[in-house]
Write a protein that holds these residues in place. Structure first.
Motif, mmCIF file in Angstrom:
data_model
loop_
_atom_site.group_PDB
_atom_site.id
_atom_site.type_symbol
_atom_site.label_atom_id
_atom_site.label_comp_id
_atom_site.label_asym_id
_atom_site.label_seq_id
_atom_site.Cartn_x
_atom_site.Cartn_y
_atom_site.Cartn_z
ATOM 1 N N ALA A 158 -33.449 83.591 58.948
ATOM 2 C CA ALA A 158 -32.910 82.704 57.911
ATOM 3 C C ALA A 158 -33.114 81.238 58.275
ATOM 4 C CB ALA A 158 -31.430 82.988 57.702
ATOM 5 N N LEU A 159 -32.939 80.895 59.558
ATOM 6 C CA LEU A 159 -33.079 79.512 59.986
ATOM 7 C C LEU A 159 -34.515 79.020 59.865
ATOM 8 C CD1 LEU A 159 -30.772 79.588 63.135
ATOM 9 C CD2 LEU A 159 -30.324 78.373 61.009
ATOM 10 N N LEU A 160 -35.484 79.919 60.079
ATOM 11 C CA LEU A 160 -36.896 79.542 60.004
ATOM 12 C C LEU A 160 -37.476 79.678 58.598
ATOM 13 C CD1 LEU A 160 -38.151 81.191 63.326
ATOM 14 C CD2 LEU A 160 -37.648 78.778 62.906
ATOM 15 N N GLY A 161 -36.655 80.131 57.658
ATOM 16 C CA GLY A 161 -37.119 80.255 56.285
ATOM 17 C C GLY A 161 -37.889 81.515 55.987
ATOM 18 N N ALA A 162 -37.923 82.450 56.943
ATOM 19 C CA ALA A 162 -38.646 83.702 56.714
ATOM 20 C C ALA A 162 -37.879 84.652 55.808
ATOM 21 C CB ALA A 162 -38.930 84.397 58.055
ATOM 22 N N LEU A 163 -36.567 84.488 55.758
ATOM 23 C CA LEU A 163 -35.728 85.328 54.899
ATOM 24 C C LEU A 163 -35.144 84.473 53.786
ATOM 25 C CD1 LEU A 163 -33.815 87.403 57.607
ATOM 26 C CD2 LEU A 163 -35.743 88.144 56.218
ATOM 27 N N PRO A 164 -35.287 84.890 52.550
ATOM 28 C CA PRO A 164 -34.723 84.109 51.438
ATOM 29 C C PRO A 164 -33.236 84.376 51.286
ATOM 30 C CG PRO A 164 -35.827 86.051 50.581
ATOM 31 C CD PRO A 164 -36.048 86.056 52.076
ATOM 32 N N PRO A 165 -32.493 83.446 50.713
ATOM 33 C CA PRO A 165 -31.068 83.696 50.432
ATOM 34 C C PRO A 165 -30.923 84.750 49.349
ATOM 35 C CG PRO A 165 -31.769 81.620 49.472
ATOM 36 C CD PRO A 165 -32.913 82.106 50.311
ATOM 37 N N ALA A 193 -24.358 75.356 48.903
ATOM 38 C CA ALA A 193 -25.095 76.330 49.715
ATOM 39 C C ALA A 193 -26.170 77.064 48.923
ATOM 40 C CB ALA A 193 -24.124 77.334 50.340
ATOM 41 N N ALA A 194 -25.961 77.252 47.624
ATOM 42 C CA ALA A 194 -26.918 78.008 46.811
ATOM 43 C C ALA A 194 -28.264 77.297 46.702
ATOM 44 C CB ALA A 194 -26.340 78.253 45.418
ATOM 45 N N THR A 195 -28.284 75.974 46.839
ATOM 46 C CA THR A 195 -29.521 75.212 46.693
ATOM 47 C C THR A 195 -30.030 74.641 48.010
ATOM 48 O OG1 THR A 195 -28.234 73.227 46.157
ATOM 49 C CG2 THR A 195 -28.973 74.596 44.315
ATOM 50 N N GLN A 196 -29.345 74.916 49.115
ATOM 51 C CA GLN A 196 -29.745 74.402 50.426
ATOM 52 C C GLN A 196 -29.818 75.565 51.418
ATOM 53 O OE1 GLN A 196 -30.524 71.204 51.062
ATOM 54 N NE2 GLN A 196 -30.015 70.473 49.001
ATOM 55 N N PRO A 197 -30.880 76.391 51.359
ATOM 56 C CA PRO A 197 -30.925 77.602 52.191
ATOM 57 C C PRO A 197 -30.880 77.328 53.688
ATOM 58 C CG PRO A 197 -33.030 77.217 51.097
ATOM 59 C CD PRO A 197 -32.049 76.281 50.486
ATOM 60 N N PHE A 198 -31.566 76.279 54.159
ATOM 61 C CA PHE A 198 -31.555 76.017 55.607
ATOM 62 C C PHE A 198 -30.156 75.635 56.077
ATOM 63 C CE2 PHE A 198 -31.635 72.838 59.025
ATOM 64 C CZ PHE A 198 -32.129 73.627 60.057
ATOM 65 N N ALA A 226 -27.888 78.578 56.052
ATOM 66 C CA ALA A 226 -28.081 79.446 57.215
ATOM 67 C C ALA A 226 -27.513 78.812 58.481
ATOM 68 C CB ALA A 226 -29.569 79.745 57.392
ATOM 69 N N LEU A 227 -27.699 77.498 58.634
ATOM 70 C CA LEU A 227 -27.179 76.802 59.817
ATOM 71 C C LEU A 227 -25.656 76.821 59.835
ATOM 72 C CD1 LEU A 227 -27.772 75.075 62.324
ATOM 73 C CD2 LEU A 227 -27.744 73.061 60.843
ATOM 74 N N THR A 228 -25.037 76.568 58.696
ATOM 75 C CA THR A 228 -23.579 76.599 58.613
ATOM 76 C C THR A 228 -23.047 78.001 58.876
ATOM 77 O OG1 THR A 228 -23.671 74.822 56.970
ATOM 78 C CG2 THR A 228 -21.607 76.044 57.148
ATOM 79 N N ALA A 229 -23.752 79.010 58.361
ATOM 80 C CA ALA A 229 -23.343 80.401 58.607
ATOM 81 C C ALA A 229 -23.392 80.730 60.089
ATOM 82 C CB ALA A 229 -24.244 81.348 57.819
ATOM 83 N N ALA A 230 -24.439 80.280 60.782
ATOM 84 C CA ALA A 230 -24.556 80.536 62.215
ATOM 85 C C ALA A 230 -23.435 79.844 62.987
ATOM 86 C CB ALA A 230 -25.916 80.069 62.711
ATOM 87 N N MET A 231 -23.119 78.616 62.615
ATOM 88 C CA MET A 231 -22.041 77.889 63.292
ATOM 89 C C MET A 231 -20.687 78.545 63.035
ATOM 90 S SD MET A 231 -23.354 74.018 62.433
ATOM 91 C CE MET A 231 -21.897 73.232 63.116
ATOM 92 N N GLU A 288 -28.044 89.409 53.749
ATOM 93 C CA GLU A 288 -27.053 88.667 52.971
ATOM 94 C C GLU A 288 -26.000 88.005 53.845
ATOM 95 O OE1 GLU A 288 -28.682 92.008 50.444
ATOM 96 O OE2 GLU A 288 -27.960 91.755 52.500
ATOM 97 N N PHE A 289 -25.830 88.514 55.081
ATOM 98 C CA PHE A 289 -24.827 87.969 55.985
ATOM 99 C C PHE A 289 -25.268 86.652 56.629
ATOM 100 C CE2 PHE A 289 -22.852 92.361 57.223
ATOM 101 C CZ PHE A 289 -22.618 92.598 55.880
ATOM 102 N N LEU A 290 -26.546 86.328 56.531
ATOM 103 C CA LEU A 290 -27.113 85.222 57.303
ATOM 104 C C LEU A 290 -26.974 83.870 56.611
ATOM 105 C CD1 LEU A 290 -30.377 86.992 58.546
ATOM 106 C CD2 LEU A 290 -28.091 87.014 59.555
ATOM 107 N N PHE A 291 -26.399 83.856 55.439
ATOM 108 C CA PHE A 291 -26.185 82.612 54.701
ATOM 109 C C PHE A 291 -24.699 82.466 54.389
ATOM 110 C CE2 PHE A 291 -30.485 84.043 53.917
ATOM 111 C CZ PHE A 291 -31.246 82.885 54.061
ATOM 112 N N VAL A 292 -24.298 81.231 54.139
ATOM 113 C CA VAL A 292 -22.886 80.991 53.817
ATOM 114 C C VAL A 292 -22.510 81.766 52.565
ATOM 115 C CG1 VAL A 292 -21.249 79.266 53.006
ATOM 116 C CG2 VAL A 292 -22.726 78.743 54.916
ATOM 117 N N SER A 293 -21.399 82.472 52.638
ATOM 118 C CA SER A 293 -20.886 83.228 51.501
ATOM 119 C C SER A 293 -19.371 83.151 51.518
ATOM 120 C CB SER A 293 -21.349 84.686 51.551
ATOM 121 O OG SER A 293 -20.821 85.342 52.692
ATOM 122 N N ALA A 294 -18.777 83.505 50.392
ATOM 123 C CA ALA A 294 -17.314 83.469 50.308
ATOM 124 C C ALA A 294 -16.654 84.410 51.320
ATOM 125 C CB ALA A 294 -16.879 83.812 48.875
ATOM 126 N N PRO A 295 -17.128 85.663 51.491
ATOM 127 C CA PRO A 295 -16.506 86.527 52.502
ATOM 128 C C PRO A 295 -16.663 85.998 53.917
ATOM 129 C CG PRO A 295 -17.720 87.840 50.907
ATOM 130 C CD PRO A 295 -18.084 86.418 50.660
#
Length: 355
Positions: free
Chosen positions: A46-53, A71-76, A79-84, A123-130
């Motif tokens: 997700a961080l390298l852009g290989a996986l789409p949101p 988050a819906a329009t800023q995939p990188f 993904a970075l916020t999700a990792a943090m 789906e877990f690799l990006f910021v989401s409500a859950p």
């Protein structure tokens, strides 16, 4: 014979197998460094852009939409916020397990396997409500465990319900975890009528304050429809599941079999207090999993909510494996399968182009 070709590689003492778990068998603070690297490894796609949101992301509560609508329009950055967030959650879950001695040996397994469970699907690799809501679940568990056989626990009960109420402002379905918390307090404490009332007040306060804010902004109707409108639904089973869905379902079933198979070992040779805490985690796992089906549409992201319990149970399972080589190979197999799920589309396209 010692000069035979390749004899150096054949000596058992020189054979080196990939080891990951060995770094996390310690309880030292420096283990947070390999833990951070582990988070980056699982989020690299997700961080390298290989996986789409996700093409159809979960909307979440109004508070989530207000704070994380970008988050819906800023995939990188999503993904970075999700990792943090995941790293912070993993440290919190590990501290919870250490504080209440859920493991027979203090180590970083709970944090490690929390990251593994909460990074299993793309789906877990990006910021989401859950994912945002899951940040508050360990704090609720901490307050529940802290109420074990203690007098004057009204404040603790209030706080536990409050944290889940806050989580529901980001992900409305997190409100179902109140059922697990209510049952959990009945396990760890004599749950009197007055304390049950305190529990309800604790859950009500964040929802009421949020509604008051949106009512003041003339959006009270939006708040009610968003927070309550999707709570009582039934999932419409769709048999036309794709290959990636089958892989995800297979991994979920495999992990559930691990939890059911380890039911006896999770309770074995533990104090009454630890057994109570394990029962609490099972309730959170059951209610969190059931809440996925109380929606009219399947969103895999919802499975992040019970990840704290999943991570601790996985850590208990791997700690019970006496053969360290078997534990390493089992972890490696799960890790490779997760990578295959994450990059399933790439591998399927590659296979189709070859054949």
């Amino acid at each position: 014979m010692t000069n035979a070709p390749f004899s150096w590689f054949c000596r058992p003492s020189r054979l080196k197998l990939p080891t990951v778990l060995i770094f996390f068998r310690s309880n030292q603070i420096f283990v947070t460094i390999p833990l951070a690297l582990y988070v980056i490894l699982l989020h690299a796609g997700a961080l390298l852009g290989a996986l789409p949101p996700p093409a159809n992301p979960l909307e979440g509560g109004l508070l989530y939409q207000s704070l994380f609508g970008w988050a819906a329009t800023q995939p990188f950055f999503s993904a970075l916020t999700a990792a943090m967030l995941l790293f912070i959650q993993a440290v919190t879950v590990n501290s919870l397990a250490d504080e209440f001695r859920l493991m027979s040996e203090r180590n970083w397994f709970p944090g490690l396997f929390y990251v593994l469970a909460a990074s299993a699907f793309p789906e877990f690799l990006f910021v989401s409500a859950p994912l945002v809501a899951a940040t508050f679940v360990p704090f609720a568990l901490y307050r529940i465990f802290n109420a074990y056989q203690k007098p004057n626990v009204s404040k603790t009960i209030f706080d536990g319900a409050l944290w889940i109420g806050v989580a529901s402002l980001f992900c409305p379905s997190a409100l179902w975890l109140l059922v697990a918390a209510y049952a959990a307090y009945g396990l760890v404490q004599v749950f009197r009528l007055q304390e049950r009332f305190v529990f309800l007040v604790g859950a009500f306060v964040p929802l009421f304050l949020a509604w008051l804010w949106y009512f003041w902004a003339d959006r009270g109707g939006d708040f009610r429809s968003t927070q309550w409108g999707s709570l009582f639904q039934v999932y419409h089973f769709d048999m036309s599941i794709d290959t990636k869905g089958i892989l995800k379902l297979g991994l979920v079933c495999f992990i559930l079999l691990i939890f059911l198979g380890g039911l006896g070992s999770f309770y074995a040779r533990k104090s009454i207090q630890s057994q109570k805490f394990v029962s609490v985690l099972y309730r959170f796992l059951a209610v969190g999993g059931a809440s996925v089906l109380l929606q009219n549409e399947l969103h895999w992201e919802r499975m992040i909510l019970p990840s704290a319990a999943m991570g601790i149970f996985l850590s208990l399972s791997f700690q019970s494996i006496r053969n360290r080589l078997l534990a390493e190979l089992s972890h490696l197999a799960i890790l490779l399968f997760i990578f295959y799920i994450q990059f399933a589309d790439f591998f399927l396209n590659l296979t189709n182009s070859i054949f």
